[in-house]
Design a protein around this motif. Structure first.
Motif: not given
Lengths: 280, 184
Positions: B34, B80-81, B83-84, B105
């Motif tokens: 991540r 986890t999201t 876009y990062r 996204g």
């Protein structure tokens, strides 16, 4: 003055951070079930079923609902006739977080410096808001707030002339912008009025409210319902893969505003609305 | 929406058959990384140094699990999201990374890079970490232990459930799904 020893606070906090992460409140679980009845998208229904199964596993096996066990955010209602003894309240809450996150095998998600970004290793410090109230009780509200949904939160200083339409447009725009990122179905927390920081705090505070519970102010309750309906027409759906269930609820808190200002803050919560409270 | 069973490593040819919306069950090894791990991986690439694992035809899972309870393989382990990771993903895709698993996204740059490199982006159900962990059979930290939850782990998974969001043909389930159910 009623005395409360910090040991009781440490113990209560340590337990509540774990329970919050293992045992999702009945309000959220019921909201999933109600959504399942209304959801038209097969993928959406599949996601909701998985969320329900996940809640059950977490509860019975005492494992976290989500790997993001959150920033531990507290709203403490401190009765003015309470005397905290044995140490200070902030340290006691942080010690409870430290202990609870270790004992519960919860993830440590806090970096000690926002730019240097080294993990503190014990999920402290917590975010602690203290409100002084009447009485001799200490009421601790805790929320395990995930980073993904927190990142999809916004604040805008609207003009008074923007009015309620401007407020609605801004809130809808926030939800659209967030899209699949904050783990829909979401809870939309809104703070309207006050100052820059007050609006943000109100938005956060509104997320501590149970799902399905409306504002006591009739015009605000109506606005909550209108926005919920509009948001669920956006089509974003569970996990953003398309469907009817984009939001489980919209909560709005308001405060008087300056003649020049109309601040609006939108704080989004993922579907795992993990909040607990304890009264000492 | 097809049901597809994939075993890693995955070839460009296999990945090209996937369509946005397909339910995919992954078995084999996948690697976790991540935010902080991505930063370090891309720094290694910039310094022309070797990565801690061979990335070609592999899948990266964006996850920072909770610690394993005694006797357990891993704690909760949902996505986890994503876009990062957008800033870093194209560099890794250029090295042959075949797919990414996360939620939320991706940027146009990442989507273009996936089309160019024949790679896909898939989503696991965010916030279903306890359920997802049951499909993880082995977990081992292979790099950056100092990052704690952000360390790179080699996971062995069995029928790990994901849904294709972006395929190599330029389809996007998030855009197409929301479009289908939008009422105004």
């Amino acid at each position: 003055m009623r005395e409360i020893h910090i040991d009781r606070i440490v113990d209560a906090v340590s337990k509540m951070v774990q329970t919050a992460n293992f045992d999702l409140g009945g309000d959220v679980e019921n909201a999933f079930k109600q959504a399942l009845n209304k959801e038209e998208s097969p993928t959406g229904r599949d996601v909701l079923n998985q969320l329900l199964e996940n809640v059950e596993i977490a509860r019975t096996e005492r494992v976290p609902i989500c790997q993001d066990t959150g920033f531990a955010v507290f709203i403490v209602e401190l009765g003015q006739d309470v005397h905290i003894v044995g140490g200070n309240l902030n340290d006691a809450i942080n010690e409870g977080v430290r202990r609870g996150y270790k004992e519960g095998y919860l993830r440590k998600s806090i970096v000690g410096h926002p730019l240097e970004r080294k993990n503190t290793g014990d999920n402290t410090p917590a975010i602690i808001h203290i409100e002084l109230v009447e009485g001799d009780q200490l009421k601790i509200h805790m929320s395990a707030k995930g980073g993904g949904s927190e990142n999809m939160s916004f604040l805008k200083m609207l003009k008074p002339s923007d009015g309620v339409e401007g407020v609605k447009d801004f809130i809808i725009e926030c939800v659209k912008t967030a899209g699949p990122n904050p783990c829909p179905p979401i809870v939309v927390g809104v703070g309207i009025g006050g100052t820059f920081e007050k609006a943000a705090y109100l938005a956060k505070k509104s997320l501590f409210r149970e799902i399905g519970k409306r504002s006591k102010l009739p015009e605000i309750a109506e606005l909550e319902e209108e926005l919920l309906e509009k948001i669920n027409k956006l089509g974003i759906g569970p996990q953003g893969m398309g469907g009817r269930t984009t939001a489980l609820d919209v909560h709005i808190e308001i405060y008087p505003a300056h003649i020049a200002s109309l601040p609006v803050a939108v704080n989004i919560n993922c579907h795992a609305g993990r909040h607990k409270e304890v009264i000492l | 929406m097809a049901k597809v069973y994939l075993t890693t490593p995955v070839s460009a040819e296999e990945i090209s058959k996937l369509k946005a919306g397909d339910q995919v069950y992954i078995s084999g090894v996948i690697y976790t990384a991540r935010d902080a791990a991505h930063k370090r991986l891309v720094e290694l690439v910039e310094q022309c140094k070797e990565l801690p694992f061979d990335i070609k035809d592999q899948l990266i899972y964006f996850v920072g699990p909770t610690p394993a309870k005694p006797g357990k393989v891993i704690g909760s382990a949902g996505p986890t999201t994503s876009y990062r990771m957008d800033k870093y993903s194209p560099t890794l895709l250029d090295l042959g990374l075949r797919g990414m698993i996360g939620k939320g996204g991706r940027s146009q740059e990442v989507k273009d890079s996936m089309i160019k490199n024949k790679a896909v982006y898939m989503a696991a159900v965010g916030g279903a970490g306890a359920l997802i962990a049951k499909r993880i059979k082995k977990a081992e930290v292979i790099a950056y232990e100092d990052l704690g939850p952000e360390a790179i782990r080699k996971l062995e998974v069995e029928n790990f459930p994901v849904i294709v969001i972006n395929d190599v043909h330029g389809n996007d389930l998030y855009l197409q799904g929301a479009e289908k159910y939008r009422k105004y």
